[in-house]
Design an enzyme around this catalytic site. Sequence first.
Site, PDB file in Angstrom:
ATOM      1  N   HIS A 206      -5.408  -3.253  -2.128  1.00 34.96           N
ATOM      2  CA  HIS A 206      -5.881  -4.451  -2.807  1.00 34.96           C
ATOM      3  C   HIS A 206      -5.368  -4.529  -4.234  1.00 34.96           C
ATOM      4  CE1 HIS A 206      -8.896  -2.195  -5.173  1.00 34.96           C
ATOM      5  NE2 HIS A 206      -9.148  -1.510  -4.070  1.00 34.96           N
TER       6      HIS A 206
ATOM      7  N   CYS B 219      -9.753   3.567  -2.000  1.00 33.93           N
ATOM      8  CA  CYS B 219      -8.758   2.608  -1.535  1.00 33.93           C
ATOM      9  C   CYS B 219      -7.449   2.754  -2.301  1.00 33.93           C
ATOM     10  CB  CYS B 219      -9.305   1.193  -1.666  1.00 33.93           C
ATOM     11  SG  CYS B 219     -10.658   0.852  -0.530  1.00 33.93           S
TER      12      CYS B 219
END
Length: 347
Positions: free
Chosen positions: A307, A323
Amino acid sequence: MRLILASTALLALAACGAPDPEASPAASDRAAAASPIFTAEEIDRALPAAATPDPAAPSGEAPDAPAAARPDPGLVRLQILLDRSRFSPGVIDGLRGENTRQAVAAFRKAEGLEGDAIDDALMQRLAAADPRAATTSYVLTAEDLAGPFSPPPSDDLATQARQGVRYTGPRERLAERFHITEALLQALNPGVDFRTPGQRLLVPAVGDPALPAVARIVVDKTERALRAFDDAGRLVAFYPASIGSETNPAPSGTLRVNGVAPEPDYTFDPDELSYGSGDETVVVPPGPNNPVGSVWIDLSRDGYGIHGSPDPAKIAKTASHGCVRLTNWDAEQLAAAVKPGVEVRFI
């Protein structure tokens, strides 16, 4: 991280991070009398200054530049050329650092050159790939200056949810559009107060090179980098990345891309997460300063994704909550080239 797939939206849950005044009248008056740190001509003819070796570093490379270091026009040019070649240095700041060094090394390897030297061979290959000038001019428009804007992101998610996560002002909006730090953008344009349309800016000529279809992604947790390959095994992009932390490590092994969510929500759910001190579920709305940035690439392990980020200068320099965090523009470029089923290997 958690991701909920709904019929109307993808909700990115948990990240793996009053409008900002652009300048006071007095500050603007002082800036108007200053000269730009570099002209377009100085950047276009510059070569990066030689690095100062760091004896403590295993390979002898120079350390990341301190925050107070003066940008180098040759490094500004180098970073722009790397950005246009899809070998991202992260944010363009004109400073020597590990992100730029690794992008150089990745580009050299893809071109059949050894090492990570910033030499004539490198600069000639980069310039040949895109012969345009490194910078261009841009005229501020009323749309650039129009809000609504949000206050700088707060550590408190409930405050973020209430105040919004839009850009803090026109300068941040333009800095992100041109992949540059706000500080360097202002230094290149010291007479601009970012409140009046019609002013002309000097900005990086970064373009928006599209990737070919990505068939495989390799996330290197030690190197803090992500590489994208096409179906012939050719390296088509390199990005610096923040990848997990000791307390919230990134996964290992091979996952797959599930899908892509542009402009995702960010949801903190204390029942699902192992970090954070809040005891209530908070949904932060979409926006460029959302904790997961402007796009979410959902992976096949629950809660994990690739992301964007509200703070491009910190990419590969701080940890994430498991992440893979890229700059917003790098994440958007990658997201446009992946489809469900693409392999993502963590090493």
